[in-house]
Design a protein around this motif. Structure first.
Motif, short mmCIF file in Angstrom:
data_model
loop_
_atom_site.label_atom_id
_atom_site.label_comp_id
_atom_site.label_asym_id
_atom_site.label_seq_id
_atom_site.Cartn_x
_atom_site.Cartn_y
_atom_site.Cartn_z
N LEU A 1 -2.78 -0.31 -5.39
CA LEU A 1 -2.11 0.72 -5.16
C LEU A 1 -3.08 1.58 -6.30
CD1 LEU A 1 0.88 1.95 -5.53
CD2 LEU A 1 0.71 1.28 -7.54
N ALA A 2 -3.04 2.68 -4.70
CA ALA A 2 -4.40 3.61 -5.29
C ALA A 2 -3.23 4.42 -5.30
CB ALA A 2 -5.10 3.81 -3.67
N ASP A 3 -1.85 4.86 -4.89
CA ASP A 3 -1.20 6.48 -5.53
C ASP A 3 -0.67 5.99 -6.78
OD1 ASP A 3 0.51 7.91 -5.06
OD2 ASP A 3 1.35 8.28 -3.84
N SER A 4 -1.40 6.93 -8.63
CA SER A 4 -0.25 6.70 -9.40
C SER A 4 0.83 6.54 -9.53
CB SER A 4 -1.53 7.29 -10.45
OG SER A 4 -1.49 8.59 -10.04
N ALA A 5 1.85 7.73 -7.95
CA ALA A 5 2.13 8.60 -8.54
C ALA A 5 3.84 7.40 -8.23
CB ALA A 5 2.79 9.55 -7.28
N LYS A 6 3.28 6.17 -7.45
CA LYS A 6 4.35 5.17 -6.94
C LYS A 6 5.04 4.03 -7.93
CE LYS A 6 2.69 5.25 -1.87
NZ LYS A 6 2.79 4.20 -0.83
N ASP A 7 6.29 3.42 -8.13
CA ASP A 7 6.73 2.60 -8.56
C ASP A 7 6.14 1.17 -8.73
OD1 ASP A 7 8.92 1.62 -10.47
OD2 ASP A 7 8.50 0.91 -9.69
N PRO B 1 -5.02 -21.77 6.66
CA PRO B 1 -3.91 -22.64 6.50
C PRO B 1 -3.10 -22.05 5.18
CG PRO B 1 -5.46 -24.05 7.41
CD PRO B 1 -6.17 -22.92 7.33
N ILE B 2 -4.26 -21.44 4.65
CA ILE B 2 -3.70 -20.96 2.64
C ILE B 2 -4.32 -19.78 2.91
CG2 ILE B 2 -5.97 -22.37 1.29
CD1 ILE B 2 -3.23 -23.16 -0.65
N SER B 3 -3.86 -18.61 2.06
CA SER B 3 -4.66 -17.37 1.22
C SER B 3 -4.28 -17.18 0.19
CB SER B 3 -4.00 -16.33 2.67
OG SER B 3 -2.91 -16.53 2.87
N PHE B 4 -4.95 -16.42 -0.86
CA PHE B 4 -5.06 -16.39 -1.87
C PHE B 4 -5.07 -14.78 -1.83
CE2 PHE B 4 -6.60 -20.13 -1.67
CZ PHE B 4 -6.03 -20.89 -2.88
N HIS B 5 -4.29 -14.28 -2.81
CA HIS B 5 -3.87 -12.72 -2.75
C HIS B 5 -4.01 -12.24 -4.27
CE1 HIS B 5 -3.31 -12.36 1.49
NE2 HIS B 5 -2.72 -13.60 1.68
N LEU B 6 -5.13 -11.10 -4.41
CA LEU B 6 -3.87 -10.69 -5.61
C LEU B 6 -3.72 -8.78 -6.23
CD1 LEU B 6 -4.88 -10.74 -9.31
CD2 LEU B 6 -7.02 -9.45 -8.81
N ILE B 7 -2.54 -8.60 -5.98
CA ILE B 7 -2.01 -7.10 -6.19
C ILE B 7 -1.92 -6.83 -7.43
CG2 ILE B 7 0.55 -6.23 -5.47
CD1 ILE B 7 0.41 -9.49 -4.14
N SER B 8 -3.31 -5.82 -7.45
CA SER B 8 -3.16 -4.92 -8.70
C SER B 8 -2.82 -3.47 -8.78
CB SER B 8 -4.66 -5.54 -9.26
OG SER B 8 -5.12 -4.87 -7.85
N SER B 9 -1.91 -3.25 -9.93
CA SER B 9 -1.54 -1.71 -10.30
C SER B 9 -2.31 -1.17 -11.90
CB SER B 9 0.05 -1.24 -9.89
OG SER B 9 0.57 -2.33 -10.57
N PRO B 10 -1.94 0.19 -12.53
CA PRO B 10 -2.17 -0.13 -13.91
C PRO B 10 -1.94 -1.29 -14.79
CG PRO B 10 -2.41 1.94 -12.28
CD PRO B 10 -2.09 0.56 -11.54
N ASN B 11 -0.71 -1.70 -14.81
CA ASN B 11 0.40 -2.38 -15.68
C ASN B 11 0.48 -3.59 -14.85
OD1 ASN B 11 -0.50 -0.24 -17.61
ND2 ASN B 11 1.17 0.96 -16.00
N GLN B 12 0.42 -3.86 -14.03
CA GLN B 12 1.11 -5.25 -13.22
C GLN B 12 0.03 -5.49 -12.64
OE1 GLN B 12 4.66 -5.07 -11.60
NE2 GLN B 12 5.48 -2.94 -12.83
#
Length: 442
Positions: free
Chosen positions: A93-99, A123-134
């Motif tokens: 998440l680049a925009d800190s104003a977004k929820d 066949p299989i993929s791995f993803h890391l979703i990151s934001s300041p607190n989640q």
């Protein structure tokens, strides 16, 4: 695609072919395909270098993870590719104003609805979703590659802290478990099982399946809603489940509660009975193999509308139905049907799996999967602790609803996977309130 036989790693087993036919059906309905997914909510940003290392070890130990599906005639095979695997896909998440919560949910929705030709998919993929607190670690696979239990083993593999521990996971040298189970029967016994399975399907199809949600075309996308019960509520549900359906009847209890909730939500839906397909795992309990491939067999739970209206009568009916299925070996009767179906074209097999011989319409009122107790340690993920896990899957439209359950850290997770516009988030909210009331017998 290359027709070089040397590129073939392995063919699909009968259960893989079953899931591939459903992948085609999902695509025919305008959706992304038969994705299965696990999402791990983490308490902090993990050790990315160590996580990448473990994922790289996984791809080295299981070359099938970077194979590609190729069709040769009517059969499909996993084949080698010259493309290098993508180990970890970052989403930040680049925009800190977004929820943050909205960002994580929408990113997961985008990933589970990503439309690509299956022949081009890793066949299989791995993803890391990151934001300041989640922080969310996301594992997505196409179902011919593995089943939910196999994906659970892959997550356990990634939580293993050293190479010697990871080497315990693997693929047995023998044939797939579906084939080994079939090998236990003589040819005349297989024929008998096949006829039993056909008669069983005919009995199911004598009642027209209720479709709780109106069919709206074209399907737009899959969405999901996750609800997590407290430990106290989970204990109450487990006690009620044992009382209603016996020690091993949790899946039947969840199915029955959803049937009753759907009946309350839309009591005038056309049809005569609720019918739900579900699968059971052929692996031995706590086995670390096989990791890849589908090693399941299918069953159905069905209950006429009038029986669904009476809670006590419904659970007695579902329990007796399941006991009869096991007593008559109908739980294995689908194995020869799956083997025979694997020789059909995807279009022919998909119609056979979905359409009732009686009405010619959709057989399933909803899809169901219970992954049981998830034994993944919460403190062995690289550099972070796992606070929650949930399961997502694509579903055909109709029935436009898949209900997935599982218990992690003594808390029951409910995952509602629904297809828009046939089902709306508001309808799922209303359905969930009724499901909770049924689960807790309130």
């Amino acid at each position: 695609m290359s027709q070089n036989n040397a590129a073939i790693i392995e063919g699909l087993n009968p259960a893989d072919a079953f899931t591939l036919a459903m992948d085609q059906e999902i695509r025919n309905d305008g959706l992304a395909g038969s994705y299965g997914c696990f999402a791990l909510e983490l308490n902090r940003l993990p050790d990315i270098a160590e996580l990448n290392h473990r994922i790289q070890c996984f791809f080295q130990q299981f070359p099938l993870a970077n194979a590609r599906l190729e069709q040769r005639g009517r059969r499909f095979y996993w084949c080698k590719t010259e493309q290098a695997p993508i180990f970890l896909n970052p989403h930040h998440l680049a925009d800190s104003a977004k929820d943050e919560t909205t960002f994580h949910h929408q990113t997961l929705v985008d990933l589970v609805n990503e439309c690509k030709p299956r022949e081009t998919l890793q066949p299989i993929s791995f993803h890391l979703i990151s934001s300041p607190n989640q922080h969310t670690f996301f594992c997505r696979w196409i179902h011919p590659f593995c089943d939910a239990r196999g994906a659970d083993l892959i997550l356990q593999y990634l939580c293993a802290e050293d190479d010697s521990e990871r080497q315990k996971f693997g693929q047995p040298a023998s044939r797939p478990l579906v084939n080994l189970q079939l090998d236990k029967f003589h040819w005349w016994q297989k024929l008998g099982l096949l006829l039993k399975g056909k008669r069983y399907i005919d009995r199911l199809d004598s009642l027209k399946s209720i479709q709780p949600f109106p069919i709206k075309k074209p399907a737009q996308q899959l969405d999901f809603a996750i609800h997590r019960l407290s430990e106290e509520q989970t204990q109450t549900v487990q006690a009620l489940s044992r009382k209603a359906c016996g020690l091993t009847g949790a899946s039947l209890y969840y199915i029955g509660c959803l049937m009753r909730a759907l009946q309350q939500l839309n009591p005038t839906a056309e049809g005569e009975a609720y019918c739900a397909p579900y699968a059971f795992n052929l692996r031995k309990q706590r086995a670390l193999t096989p990791v890849t491939g589908n090693h399941v067999c299918a069953l159905f739970a069905q209950a006429p509308r009038d029986i669904v209206k009476d809670r006590t009568q419904l659970f007695t009916y579902l329990k007796q139905q399941n006991q009869q299925v096991i007593r008559q070996q109908l739980d294995y009767a689908f194995l020869p049907l799956m083997w025979a179906g694997s020789w059909l074209s995807l279009e022919e097999y998909g119609k056979t799996l979905r359409l009732s011989y009686g009405s010619g319409e959709e057989r399933s009122s909803f899809w169901f999967s219970d992954i049981g107790n998830i034994s993944l340690p919460n403190d062995r993920f690289p550099g972070a602790k796992i606070s929650a896990i949930f399961h997502i899957c694509q579903v055909t439209s109709p029935p436009s609803l898949a209900f997935l359950t599982g218990i992690y850290q003594n808390r029951l997770n409910l995952s509602y996977n629904f297809v828009k516009p046939s089902v709306s988030p508001e309808q799922i909210d209303a359905l969930h309130q009724r499901v909770i009331a049924e689960l807790l017998d309130q």
